[in-house]
Design a protein around this motif. Sequence first.
Motif, PDB file in Angstrom:
ATOM      1  N   TYR A  23      -2.470  45.258  17.414  1.00 13.87           N
ATOM      2  CA  TYR A  23      -3.040  45.884  18.494  1.00 13.87           C
ATOM      3  C   TYR A  23      -2.418  47.492  18.617  1.00 13.87           C
ATOM      4  O   TYR A  23      -2.812  48.682  18.730  1.00 13.87           O
ATOM      5  CB  TYR A  23      -3.177  45.107  19.955  1.00 13.87           C
ATOM      6  CG  TYR A  23      -2.930  46.364  21.486  1.00 13.87           C
ATOM      7  CD1 TYR A  23      -4.675  46.321  22.462  1.00 13.87           C
ATOM      8  CD2 TYR A  23      -1.957  47.299  21.850  1.00 13.87           C
ATOM      9  CE1 TYR A  23      -4.637  47.082  22.837  1.00 13.87           C
ATOM     10  CE2 TYR A  23      -1.898  47.637  22.677  1.00 13.87           C
ATOM     11  CZ  TYR A  23      -3.522  48.065  23.005  1.00 13.87           C
ATOM     12  OH  TYR A  23      -3.371  48.944  24.591  1.00 13.87           O
ATOM     13  N   GLY A  26      -3.561  49.550  15.929  1.00 18.09           N
ATOM     14  CA  GLY A  26      -4.255  50.419  16.303  1.00 18.09           C
ATOM     15  C   GLY A  26      -4.280  51.091  16.999  1.00 18.09           C
ATOM     16  O   GLY A  26      -5.012  52.400  16.421  1.00 18.09           O
ATOM     17  N   CYS A  27      -3.938  51.116  17.895  1.00 21.35           N
ATOM     18  CA  CYS A  27      -3.603  52.424  18.457  1.00 21.35           C
ATOM     19  C   CYS A  27      -2.248  53.824  17.759  1.00 21.35           C
ATOM     20  O   CYS A  27      -2.448  54.628  17.504  1.00 21.35           O
ATOM     21  CB  CYS A  27      -2.293  51.888  20.289  1.00 21.35           C
ATOM     22  SG  CYS A  27      -3.675  51.053  21.271  1.00 21.35           S
ATOM     23  N   PHE A  32      -9.734  53.779  16.390  1.00 19.99           N
ATOM     24  CA  PHE A  32      -9.867  52.363  17.917  1.00 19.99           C
ATOM     25  C   PHE A  32     -11.301  51.403  17.208  1.00 19.99           C
ATOM     26  O   PHE A  32     -11.533  50.268  18.077  1.00 19.99           O
ATOM     27  CB  PHE A  32     -10.326  53.428  18.257  1.00 19.99           C
ATOM     28  CG  PHE A  32      -9.685  54.609  18.597  1.00 19.99           C
ATOM     29  CD1 PHE A  32      -8.610  54.543  19.475  1.00 19.99           C
ATOM     30  CD2 PHE A  32      -9.562  55.942  18.540  1.00 19.99           C
ATOM     31  CE1 PHE A  32      -7.287  55.134  19.425  1.00 19.99           C
ATOM     32  CE2 PHE A  32      -9.271  56.971  18.810  1.00 19.99           C
ATOM     33  CZ  PHE A  32      -7.396  56.436  19.558  1.00 19.99           C
ATOM     34  N   VAL A  35      -9.037  48.189  17.277  1.00 20.49           N
ATOM     35  CA  VAL A  35      -8.681  48.363  18.423  1.00 20.49           C
ATOM     36  C   VAL A  35      -9.734  47.279  19.189  1.00 20.49           C
ATOM     37  O   VAL A  35      -9.809  46.007  19.812  1.00 20.49           O
ATOM     38  CB  VAL A  35      -8.093  48.823  18.976  1.00 20.49           C
ATOM     39  CG1 VAL A  35      -8.123  48.753  20.240  1.00 20.49           C
ATOM     40  CG2 VAL A  35      -6.461  49.200  19.132  1.00 20.49           C
ATOM     41  N   ASP A  45      -9.512  44.610  30.151  1.00 20.14           N
ATOM     42  CA  ASP A  45      -8.363  45.745  29.742  1.00 20.14           C
ATOM     43  C   ASP A  45      -7.778  45.815  30.985  1.00 20.14           C
ATOM     44  O   ASP A  45      -8.331  47.166  31.570  1.00 20.14           O
ATOM     45  CB  ASP A  45      -8.305  46.673  28.533  1.00 20.14           C
ATOM     46  CG  ASP A  45      -7.062  46.527  28.225  1.00 20.14           C
ATOM     47  OD1 ASP A  45      -6.394  47.607  29.083  1.00 20.14           O
ATOM     48  OD2 ASP A  45      -6.651  46.410  26.389  1.00 20.14           O
ATOM     49  N   VAL A  59     -12.164  51.188  24.471  1.00 16.99           N
ATOM     50  CA  VAL A  59     -11.838  51.890  23.289  1.00 16.99           C
ATOM     51  C   VAL A  59     -12.933  53.191  23.374  1.00 16.99           C
ATOM     52  O   VAL A  59     -12.131  54.678  22.147  1.00 16.99           O
ATOM     53  CB  VAL A  59     -12.828  51.112  22.046  1.00 16.99           C
ATOM     54  CG1 VAL A  59     -12.650  51.685  20.586  1.00 16.99           C
ATOM     55  CG2 VAL A  59     -11.948  49.813  22.091  1.00 16.99           C
TER      56      VAL A  59
END
Length: 179
Positions: A23, A26-27, A32, A35, A45, A59
């Motif tokens: 995670y 990905g950020c 994305f 993610v 989330d 996303v």
Amino acid sequence: MYDRGQGCDPVDQAAIRNLVALYCRGCDRRDFALVRSLYHDDAVDDHGAMFCGGPDAFVEWLPKAMEPWELTIHSLSNSVIVIDGDVAEGEHMVRAWHRTHPPDRREVIVYGRYLDRYQRRLGEWRFLRRSLVFDHGETRPVDEEALAALGRDAVHGTADRGDPSWALALIARSGGIAR
């Protein structure tokens, strides 16, 4: 009585730790699609007033949320994971460092925790619920002179596929997902 990890499968613990680390990757690399792949379709989330919703909407929101930042680094520490069959919960301390774009760059550092619920489906752990808790924060100007001097002879990271980590073929091919 607290369960201090007795009976928790180390393979499941490692899979969940990897999920949380992916995670962050990905950020930070603005991947994305990676993610999105970490959440079950019915997950939620919850980033407080900034965002609360399902993974597709999250996303879709992320690129706009990350736009003000030239670079980010999400660092994890002090993780607690408790597993009960095919469900698990985790608390992970995070230091989320953000640097704004030039010319007047600033550093924004958020200290907080991710409170997660995971579920294993078809043998794979993914987020079922993720929430962010804010504990502390600070802002300061970027020390441009120090940044230039310290980074003079090093390759610099970027928040996209231009980052040197994408040259690692196994990570690039797998999206970072351990199989």
